[in-house]
Design a protein around this motif. Sequence first.
Motif, PDB file in Angstrom:
ATOM      1  N   ARG A  21       0.847  -1.271   0.005  1.00 60.60           N
ATOM      2  CA  ARG A  21      -0.039   0.070   0.063  1.00 60.60           C
ATOM      3  C   ARG A  21       0.909   1.442   0.008  1.00 60.60           C
ATOM      4  O   ARG A  21       0.373   2.317   0.396  1.00 60.60           O
ATOM      5  CB  ARG A  21      -0.960   0.072   1.362  1.00 60.60           C
TER       6      ARG A  21
ATOM      7  N   ASN B  52      -1.628   4.439  -3.225  1.00 60.39           N
ATOM      8  CA  ASN B  52      -3.312   4.605  -2.674  1.00 60.39           C
ATOM      9  C   ASN B  52      -3.972   3.925  -3.915  1.00 60.39           C
ATOM     10  O   ASN B  52      -4.098   4.291  -4.969  1.00 60.39           O
ATOM     11  CB  ASN B  52      -3.503   6.003  -2.223  1.00 60.39           C
TER      12      ASN B  52
ATOM     13  N   ASP C 231      -3.689   0.600  -3.090  1.00 60.70           N
ATOM     14  CA  ASP C 231      -2.823  -0.493  -2.981  1.00 60.70           C
ATOM     15  C   ASP C 231      -1.951  -0.492  -4.463  1.00 60.70           C
ATOM     16  O   ASP C 231      -2.720  -0.059  -5.518  1.00 60.70           O
ATOM     17  CB  ASP C 231      -2.961  -1.923  -2.491  1.00 60.70           C
TER      18      ASP C 231
ATOM     19  N   SER D  44      -6.058  -8.469   0.398  1.00 61.80           N
ATOM     20  CA  SER D  44      -6.406  -7.192   0.058  1.00 61.80           C
ATOM     21  C   SER D  44      -7.149  -6.560   1.096  1.00 61.80           C
ATOM     22  O   SER D  44      -7.234  -5.361   0.984  1.00 61.80           O
ATOM     23  CB  SER D  44      -7.026  -7.188  -1.289  1.00 61.80           C
TER      24      SER D  44
END
Length: 340
Positions: free
Chosen positions: A105, A108, A110, A237
Amino acid sequence: MFRFANPEYLYLLFLLPVLIAGFIFLNIQKRKAVQKLGNLQLVKRLMPELSLKRSYLKFWLVFSIFVLGIVVLARPQFGTKVEKVERKGIELVIAIDVSNSMLARDINPDRLSKAKQILTRIIDERKNDKVAIVVFAGEAYVQLPMTTDIQSAKIFLDNINPSLVPVQGTVIGSAINIAMNSFTSEKEVDKSIILITDGEGHEDNAVQMAEQAGSVGIQVNVVGIGSAQGAPVPVSSTSNEMKKDNEGNVVVSKLNEEMCKQIAQAGKGMYVRADNSNNALKSLQAELDKLQKKNVDGVTYSEYDEKFQFFAWCMLILLIIEVCIFDKKNKIFRGIRLFK
């Protein structure tokens, strides 16, 4: 071609047996009520203007109106023909890294999500190009063959995640090789590969494969995603738990920018690093616009025509007929014996 625009309304057809069962039940109850008054044939003689057949006809008219109403709600449509269209564009293969390190990350939200955002914008703005998608990590394979169907490409792209390639690694060379084989044999159309990766864990002959692509006129553009400082790699995630090595240390993934630059240079393309701005997208679009556009054949379906109007008119006509039929014989038309 035929389709229903709103096929979910067709489930209302399951109510038809309920309507028939309800009508039969009510008729049985009505017959029992009449029998309480006396003999059925005698009661009929006492009510000469009553016609049971009219009530049956009125029910089936209402039943037909209900069916037609469902068809109208479902919106039947017909497509006239399949058309072959010509567009001026290029052939583009997107090769996207889906290794676990792409969940870091430092971009932004990720790396993988940012990569998908960039590629979706590119696809949106290149509606005349043919597009294919290759995914890779420890293995590489074609996720979407070369197509002019931009909407399908966006759907496939949106569904990309690390679980597509369970074998970990970063086989960039293999991804470039598969991307090269994904192009058509058309020689008049310029071809380009967009490789988007963090370059970490590179483990094969990526530079050599990029040189091979460049030598046959296939441009290899590389988008490096991540930061030199790096970031921990989440377990998934949606998890805030970070991966750890065998010694219990948090795994930190860093962008291998030098490797990405070497691949782009060997493939006669450009390298750009993606960050939280749109600079990478603009630079990549400008580079692709330099390629010579040729006629790209594609197949498309003509627009579907709405055909519910016919069923709506039939429903209206039956409704008028149903309203005009009385349960009792009409004095005006008493002499006309359509119903006994």
